[in-house]
Design a protein around this motif. Sequence first.
Motif, PDB file in Angstrom:
ATOM      1  N   VAL A  88       0.820  -1.211   0.000  1.00  0.00           N
ATOM      2  CA  VAL A  88       0.000   0.000   0.000  1.00  0.00           C
ATOM      3  C   VAL A  88       0.852   1.259   0.000  1.00  0.00           C
ATOM      4  N   SER A  89       0.272   2.291  -0.612  1.00  0.00           N
ATOM      5  CA  SER A  89       0.877   3.629  -0.622  1.00  0.00           C
ATOM      6  C   SER A  89       0.361   4.413   0.574  1.00  0.00           C
ATOM      7  N   ALA A  90       0.905   5.587   0.753  1.00  0.00           N
ATOM      8  CA  ALA A  90       0.400   6.504   1.772  1.00  0.00           C
ATOM      9  C   ALA A  90      -0.994   6.974   1.362  1.00  0.00           C
ATOM     10  N   MET A  91      -1.843   7.258   2.345  1.00  0.00           N
ATOM     11  CA  MET A  91      -3.225   7.646   2.063  1.00  0.00           C
ATOM     12  C   MET A  91      -3.303   8.980   1.313  1.00  0.00           C
TER      13      MET A  91
ATOM     14  N   THR B  14      -0.986  12.274   1.317  1.00  0.00           N
ATOM     15  CA  THR B  14      -0.133  12.322   2.514  1.00  0.00           C
ATOM     16  C   THR B  14       1.325  12.663   2.207  1.00  0.00           C
ATOM     17  N   THR B  15       1.882  12.011   1.189  1.00  0.00           N
ATOM     18  CA  THR B  15       3.302  12.231   0.891  1.00  0.00           C
ATOM     19  C   THR B  15       3.554  13.698   0.529  1.00  0.00           C
ATOM     20  N   ASP B  16       2.645  14.268  -0.265  1.00  0.00           N
ATOM     21  CA  ASP B  16       2.784  15.686  -0.618  1.00  0.00           C
ATOM     22  C   ASP B  16       2.705  16.563   0.625  1.00  0.00           C
TER      23      ASP B  16
ATOM     24  N   GLY C 168       4.154   7.773   5.996  1.00  0.00           N
ATOM     25  CA  GLY C 168       2.857   7.742   5.314  1.00  0.00           C
ATOM     26  C   GLY C 168       2.398   6.317   5.051  1.00  0.00           C
ATOM     27  N   GLU C 169       3.297   5.508   4.529  1.00  0.00           N
ATOM     28  CA  GLU C 169       2.965   4.118   4.208  1.00  0.00           C
ATOM     29  C   GLU C 169       2.749   3.309   5.490  1.00  0.00           C
ATOM     30  N   GLN C 170       3.441   3.709   6.545  1.00  0.00           N
ATOM     31  CA  GLN C 170       3.305   2.951   7.799  1.00  0.00           C
ATOM     32  C   GLN C 170       1.891   3.107   8.374  1.00  0.00           C
TER      33      GLN C 170
ATOM     34  N   GLY D 296       4.713   0.187   0.945  1.00  0.00           N
ATOM     35  CA  GLY D 296       5.351   0.461  -0.340  1.00  0.00           C
ATOM     36  C   GLY D 296       6.429   1.521  -0.197  1.00  0.00           C
ATOM     37  N   PHE D 297       7.275   1.616  -1.235  1.00  0.00           N
ATOM     38  CA  PHE D 297       8.112   2.816  -1.430  1.00  0.00           C
ATOM     39  C   PHE D 297       9.311   2.907  -0.480  1.00  0.00           C
ATOM     40  N   GLN D 298       9.398   1.994   0.493  1.00  0.00           N
ATOM     41  CA  GLN D 298      10.463   2.142   1.488  1.00  0.00           C
ATOM     42  C   GLN D 298      11.313   0.891   1.621  1.00  0.00           C
TER      43      GLN D 298
ATOM     44  N   GLY E 139      11.860   6.704  -4.420  1.00  0.00           N
ATOM     45  CA  GLY E 139      11.483   7.730  -5.396  1.00  0.00           C
ATOM     46  C   GLY E 139       9.969   7.797  -5.492  1.00  0.00           C
ATOM     47  N   ARG E 140       9.445   8.976  -5.863  1.00  0.00           N
ATOM     48  CA  ARG E 140       7.999   9.169  -5.905  1.00  0.00           C
ATOM     49  C   ARG E 140       7.349   8.104  -6.796  1.00  0.00           C
ATOM     50  N   GLY E 141       6.238   7.578  -6.305  1.00  0.00           N
ATOM     51  CA  GLY E 141       5.549   6.530  -7.051  1.00  0.00           C
ATOM     52  C   GLY E 141       6.171   5.152  -6.865  1.00  0.00           C
ATOM     53  N   GLY E 142       7.114   5.042  -5.941  1.00  0.00           N
ATOM     54  CA  GLY E 142       7.910   3.824  -5.812  1.00  0.00           C
ATOM     55  C   GLY E 142       7.186   2.601  -5.272  1.00  0.00           C
ATOM     56  N   SER E 143       5.958   2.771  -4.790  1.00  0.00           N
ATOM     57  CA  SER E 143       5.233   1.595  -4.280  1.00  0.00           C
ATOM     58  C   SER E 143       4.986   0.560  -5.370  1.00  0.00           C
ATOM     59  N   ASP E 144       4.826   1.020  -6.594  1.00  0.00           N
ATOM     60  CA  ASP E 144       4.663   0.082  -7.716  1.00  0.00           C
ATOM     61  C   ASP E 144       5.871  -0.841  -7.793  1.00  0.00           C
TER      62      ASP E 144
HETATM   63  N1  ASP Z   1       3.609   7.580  -1.329  1.00  0.00           N
HETATM   64  C1  ASP Z   1       4.658   7.673  -2.282  1.00  0.00           C
HETATM   65  C2  ASP Z   1       4.359   8.787  -3.268  1.00  0.00           C
HETATM   66  O1  ASP Z   1       3.357   9.462  -3.145  1.00  0.00           O
HETATM   67  C3  ASP Z   1       4.920   6.381  -2.979  1.00  0.00           C
HETATM   68  C4  ASP Z   1       3.781   5.859  -3.810  1.00  0.00           C
HETATM   69  O2  ASP Z   1       2.633   6.244  -3.605  1.00  0.00           O
HETATM   70  O3  ASP Z   1       4.019   5.024  -4.672  1.00  0.00           O
HETATM   71  O4  ASP Z   1       5.127   9.032  -4.144  1.00  0.00           O
END
Ligand code: ASP
Length: 407
Positions: free
Chosen positions: A40-43, A46-48, A73-75, A135-137, A149-154
């Motif tokens: 899962v990503s941050a809700m 949240t990251t922004d 955020g992911e936690q 994700g992402f960590q 990196g941003r979007g890294g949960s994928d």
């Molecule tokens: N939360 C992180 C972001 O917003 C990672 C992700 O969502 O993939 O970039």
Amino acid sequence: MPVTVQKFGGTSVADAYRIHLAARRAIRAKLAGKQVVLVVSAMGDTTDRLLDLAGRVTRHPSKREMDMLLSTGEQVSIALMAMAIHEAGHEAVSMTGAQVGLLTDSRHSEARIRSINAGRIRELLDQGRVVIVAGFQGVDENFNITTLGRGGSDTTAVALAAALGAAECELYTDVDGVYTADPRLVPAARKIDAISYDEMLELASLGAAVCHARSIEFGKKYGIPIHVRSSLTDNPGTMIMDNPPGMEDVVVRGATLKRDMGRITFVGLPNQPGVAAAIFDEIASREIVVDDIVQTVSEQGRSVNIACSIESRDLNEARAVGELIAQRFDSRAFEVQDDLARLSVVGIGMRSHSGVAAKMFRVLAAEKINIENISTSEIVISALVRQTDAERALQALHKAFELEREA
Ligand code: ASP
Ligand code: MG
């Protein structure tokens, strides 16, 4: 038992209701006889918001502390997701990147995955639990928390799918798949049913923001089909895979537009060895990412011009390089252009069909759009155009290559 990895992006876990929806989907897969790993990503945003918060405290945050902050955020999401699954009467356990042994290098904010301790996750799955991974960590060899990196949960999700030998990785998001072009810019854009890793990699790096480019690299390397689909419906989305049906027949699969591009041209440099090396050493040392490079010779071979396109945000740094180089080689000048956009068409079929470039240029000519620069690779043709022409150009290309038609 087959393992399945489902990843839910920020909008798909944005509130309690959505978290319950995602939990239900995971439980359905489990009841269908699968071992389920959720990433899962941050809700929501949240990251922004965390980034913004850091910006209020300091203009120069340490990268290590930034990763510490963003990883929270992911936690939050993993714990809530585990609770939602418990609430529905099933067993689940949340794990941070460190807890699943997701080891990365130490490049904070853009770390790369080195290894994953699949054994730990397998043990938990064998106990009948849904395993929910942040994700992402990850964590480096000194136990510093890192992010991918941003979007890294994928990328976390596809890497886990590879480590666990999953048959596929599902990326649940707020759109129903990958489109032939950004539907906000091209109303006629159509969802693509299946696309090759190579095409998707190009689309992702050329501005289609659907998934993290490195996740596609992982998918390709380990042969994991990636299913990008909506978390709100059961409709199939887009399969990113090795050999999509009819692969060679589709000459152009999609078109993209990347805004905020600029260009610097170093003018009248001596035509001698070492000039390009000097320029690009300087550019590299400032970590400016160069899109493409064009060198032209003038004055009967006595001097050269070298132009490279870069993102607008790097233009100021590039100006500094321009001044330095002009001084060093006693050259005439350098020119900077802003407000450009890169238009690209992508398709594996270009390998075996000719005339795609000619057609693209004809379409732009008919629209009276000037091309500032052209670059090509095996499956991509790109043209740099003025930003003000870009949207119209994209629509015209989409139409000319019949992308709205069912493949
Ligand atoms: N939360 C992180 C972001 O917003 C990672 C992700 O969502 O993939 O970039
Ligand atoms: Mg994303």
